[in-house]
Scaffold this motif. Structure first.
Motif, short mmCIF file in Angstrom:
data_model
loop_
_atom_site.label_atom_id
_atom_site.label_comp_id
_atom_site.label_asym_id
_atom_site.label_seq_id
_atom_site.Cartn_x
_atom_site.Cartn_y
_atom_site.Cartn_z
N LYS A 42 0.78 -1.27 0.03
CA LYS A 42 -0.01 -0.02 0.00
C LYS A 42 1.04 1.22 0.03
O LYS A 42 0.25 2.29 -0.39
CB LYS A 42 -0.88 0.01 1.32
CG LYS A 42 -2.21 -0.93 1.06
CD LYS A 42 -3.01 -1.01 2.55
CE LYS A 42 -3.70 0.33 2.54
NZ LYS A 42 -4.50 0.17 3.94
N ASN A 53 3.24 1.97 -1.75
CA ASN A 53 3.77 2.37 -3.38
C ASN A 53 2.62 2.34 -4.31
O ASN A 53 1.95 1.20 -4.44
CB ASN A 53 4.78 1.25 -3.48
CG ASN A 53 5.44 1.92 -4.81
OD1 ASN A 53 4.88 2.50 -5.78
ND2 ASN A 53 6.94 1.63 -5.07
N SER A 54 2.12 3.60 -4.91
CA SER A 54 1.13 3.76 -5.84
C SER A 54 1.36 2.57 -7.01
O SER A 54 0.45 2.31 -7.54
CB SER A 54 1.03 5.04 -6.23
OG SER A 54 2.06 5.62 -6.80
N TYR A 59 1.87 -0.31 -7.05
CA TYR A 59 1.47 -1.50 -6.59
C TYR A 59 -0.14 -1.48 -6.44
O TYR A 59 -0.66 -2.78 -6.05
CB TYR A 59 2.11 -2.16 -5.35
CG TYR A 59 3.55 -2.47 -5.70
CD1 TYR A 59 4.16 -2.84 -6.61
CD2 TYR A 59 4.40 -1.94 -4.73
CE1 TYR A 59 5.42 -2.91 -6.93
CE2 TYR A 59 5.86 -1.91 -4.79
CZ TYR A 59 6.46 -2.54 -6.13
OH TYR A 59 7.72 -2.66 -6.13
N HIS A 60 -0.97 -0.44 -6.35
CA HIS A 60 -2.20 -0.29 -5.99
C HIS A 60 -3.16 -1.13 -6.58
O HIS A 60 -4.15 -1.35 -6.30
CB HIS A 60 -2.54 1.30 -5.71
CG HIS A 60 -1.88 2.02 -4.47
ND1 HIS A 60 -2.12 3.34 -4.53
CD2 HIS A 60 -1.21 1.50 -3.67
CE1 HIS A 60 -1.42 3.46 -3.41
NE2 HIS A 60 -0.94 2.51 -2.81
N SER A 61 -2.80 -1.31 -8.02
CA SER A 61 -3.65 -2.12 -8.81
C SER A 61 -3.81 -3.55 -8.48
O SER A 61 -4.58 -4.48 -8.73
CB SER A 61 -3.07 -2.16 -10.38
OG SER A 61 -1.58 -2.52 -10.42
N LEU A 109 -4.49 -4.28 -5.42
CA LEU A 109 -5.71 -4.31 -4.58
C LEU A 109 -6.96 -4.26 -5.18
O LEU A 109 -7.26 -3.57 -6.19
CB LEU A 109 -5.40 -2.99 -3.64
CG LEU A 109 -4.09 -2.49 -2.95
CD1 LEU A 109 -4.00 -1.18 -2.33
CD2 LEU A 109 -3.68 -3.56 -1.95
N TYR A 157 -10.39 -0.85 -1.85
CA TYR A 157 -9.17 -0.47 -1.32
C TYR A 157 -8.27 0.80 -1.82
O TYR A 157 -7.77 1.70 -1.34
CB TYR A 157 -8.19 -1.75 -0.91
CG TYR A 157 -9.07 -2.64 0.09
CD1 TYR A 157 -9.29 -2.47 1.32
CD2 TYR A 157 -9.21 -3.92 -0.45
CE1 TYR A 157 -9.96 -3.26 2.09
CE2 TYR A 157 -9.90 -4.79 0.16
CZ TYR A 157 -10.15 -4.40 1.55
OH TYR A 157 -10.65 -5.39 2.28
N GLN A 158 -8.50 0.47 -2.99
CA GLN A 158 -7.71 1.80 -4.08
C GLN A 158 -8.20 2.85 -3.94
O GLN A 158 -7.77 3.90 -3.87
CB GLN A 158 -7.75 1.22 -5.55
CG GLN A 158 -7.08 -0.12 -5.95
CD GLN A 158 -7.32 -0.39 -7.43
OE1 GLN A 158 -7.22 0.48 -8.25
NE2 GLN A 158 -7.23 -1.73 -7.83
N LEU A 171 -7.60 3.98 0.81
CA LEU A 171 -6.42 3.24 1.35
C LEU A 171 -6.19 2.89 2.86
O LEU A 171 -5.74 2.37 3.21
CB LEU A 171 -5.15 4.08 0.82
CG LEU A 171 -4.91 4.07 -0.63
CD1 LEU A 171 -3.61 4.76 -1.12
CD2 LEU A 171 -4.46 2.46 -1.25
#
Length: 387
Positions: free
Chosen positions: A147, A149-150, A152-154, A156, A160-161, A164
Motif C-alpha cells: 500500500k 507504493n502507488s 502496486y495499488h492495482s 488491491l 481499497y484503491q 487506502l
C-alpha cells in the motif's frame, strides 16, 4: 545489523522505478512483477529483494561475498543462512507444475530443490515469509507495504484503491498476496529470464559453427553409450530449440555432505538433507536424498554446484560423475583427498550413473560444450581458460 543492498540491486531498483513509473500507460502485470523482483521493501529490514539471491547480472545466482563462502545465501537479518545453495532461476518458466507421473513413476517439476513449491507463483510466495530469508512476520505486513507504493495499488481490490485507509480483510489479504506472487511469476516467465541466445542456440539456427572440441562435447553429451548426460539433462530430441537441459525429475547422484556448510550453520554433525522427502506431498522414503535435476543453461557461470554448494568448479562436477566408472578418478581435485561418501547412500541412482570412463580430452570437450549453453549477455563471465 541488517544486510545492506548491493550496488547492483540498488541501481536495478532505482532504474526500474524511474523507467516504469514515468510512463503514461498503466503498468502491466509483468512490469509490476519486475518492480517487485528488485524491490527490497518486502524484507523485514528493507535490505533484501528477490534479486539479492538471484542477481540478473550473474545468471540469477547469489554472488554476494556474504554468502557463506559462496555456498548459501545470507538472510535480511544479516546473520541467518539457509542450508541449500540458491539455484539459478533462469529458464525456470520451463519447469512444469509439481506432480507425480504414473507412467514414469517419478515426481516431476516444481520449484526449489525439493519441488515443494508447485508453481513459480508458489515459489515467489515463500522467501518474504521465510525467517532465514526476507523475514517478514506475515502476509498482512507485506500487503501493508504494498500500500505504501502507488505502483502496486492495482494489486488491491478496487474498494481499497479508492480508500487506502480501509482495513483489509483476511480473505482479501490472501487474494492480494496471490496477486503479488503471480505478478512476480509473470515477470519470471518473460524473455528476461529465458533468452535462448547462447552459442548453442545460434548453432541450431545456423548462426554459429562449433569448434571440433565443442562438437565432440555435444556428441558425448547426447550419446547414450558414453557419458549418459542426456538421461537426466534433456527432455526433447537432440538439438531441439526448446531444450533447457533437464528432464525436471529427481535423482540422487551421491553428492557428499558439505562439511564446511554444516559447520558454518552449526548443524548436527550427522545432519543429512532429505531432499525430495522434505516435500510435504512426498511420503515414500524411496525418494529421500533425491533433488531436482537443474537446468544446465548458464551452468558454466552459476557455481557453486549441487544442492549444498559442495563443488566449486565445473570440472570437479564432471570428475565426480566419472569417479563412479573410472578407477583412475578417485581423488577430488578440490580437496586432494578421496571423494567423500554420499550424503544419503540408500537411494543413490547407480544405474543411471553408469557410463564409459572419460579421458582428459573428453572432459575438456564436455566443458567446452557446457560453456556453449551460456546466454550471450553472460559470455564475458566465462573463464579466459575456456577449453
Amino acid at each position: 545489523m541488517h544486510n545492506p543492498l548491493s550496488f547492483s540491486t540498488k541501481f536495478a531498483w532505482l532504474f526500474c522505478m524511474m523507467s516504469l513509473t514515468s510512463q503514461a500507460e498503466p503498468l502491466t502485470q509483468e512490469q509490476i512483477g519486475q518492480l517487485l523482483f528488485f524491490d527490497p521493501t518486502f524484507s523485514n529490514n528493507r535490505g533484501q529483494s528477490c534479486s539479492s539471491c538471484h542477481d540478473p547480472a550473474s545468471a540469477f545466482v547469489d554472488t554476494r561475498k556474504t554468502s557463506a563462502n559462496g555456498q548459501v545465501s545470507l538472510g535480511d537479518d544479516g546473520h541467518s543462512f539457509g542450508n541449500r545453495n540458491a539455484p539459478t532461476i533462469s529458464y525456470a518458466a520451463a519447469i512444469p507444475e509439481f506432480h507425480y507421473d504414473p507412467l514414469l513413476k517419478e515426481y516431476v517439476g516444481g520449484l526449489f530443490w525439493d519441488g515443494r513449491a508447485r508453481t513459480l507463483a508458489d515459489q515467489a510466495a515463500g522467501p518474504p515469509l521465510n525467517p532465514l530469508e526476507m523475514g517478514m512476520s506475515d502476509k498482512r505486513a507485506i500487503v501493508l507495504r504494498l500500500k505504501e507504493n502507488s505502483s502496486y495499488h492495482s494489486l488491491l481490490p478496487p474498494k481499497y484503491q479508492q480508500n487506502l485507509h480501509l482495513e483489509i480483510s483476511d480473505s482479501d489479504i490472501e487474494q492480494i498476496y496471490s496477486n503479488m506472487t503471480e505478478a512476480i511469476a509473470t515477470f519470471e516467465r518473460s524473455a528476461f529470464f529465458s533468452s535462448y541466445d547462447s552459442k548453442y542456440d545460434k548453432f541450431l539456427r545456423g548462426e554459429y559453427e562449433l569448434t571440433p572440441l565443442e562438437d565432440l562435447g555435444r556428441s558425448l553429451f547426447f550419446s547414450e553409450k558414453n557419458v549418459n548426460c542426456s538421461t537426466c539433462h534433456s527432455l526433447y530430441p537432440e538439438d531441439d530449440s526448446r531444450e533447457t537441459f533437464t528432464n525436471h525429475q529427481y535423482r540422487n547422484i551421491g553428492v557428499p555432505s558439505n562439511r564446511n556448510l554444516i559447520a558454518h550453520n552449526r548443524l548436527a554433525k550427522e545432519y543429512v538433507d532429505q531432499g525430495l522427502l522434505d516435500n510435504p506431498e512426498v511420503k515414500d522414503k524411496r525418494y529421500a536424498g533425491k533433488f531436482r535435476n537443474p537446468t544446465l543453461r548458464n551452468v558454466a557461470i552459476t557455481a557453486p554446484y549441487m544442492h549444498n554448494g559442495v563443488f566449486k568448479d565445473l570440472r570437479t562436477v564432471i570428475e565426480f560423475y566419472d569417479h563412479y566408472n573410472n578407477p583412475e578418478r578417485q581423488i577430488n581435485p578440490e580437496t586432494g583427498q578421496a571423494w567423500q561418501p554420499p550424503e544419503y547412500a540408500q537411494t543413490v541412482d547407480l544405474n543411471e550413473l553408469k557410463a564409459q570412463p572419460l579421458t582428459e580430452r573428453k572432459i575438456e570437450a564436455l566443458i567446452a560444450f557446457l560453456h556453449l549453453l551460456t546466454d550471450e549477455r553472460y559470455e564475458h563471465l566465462l573463464s579466459e581458460k575456456t577449453p
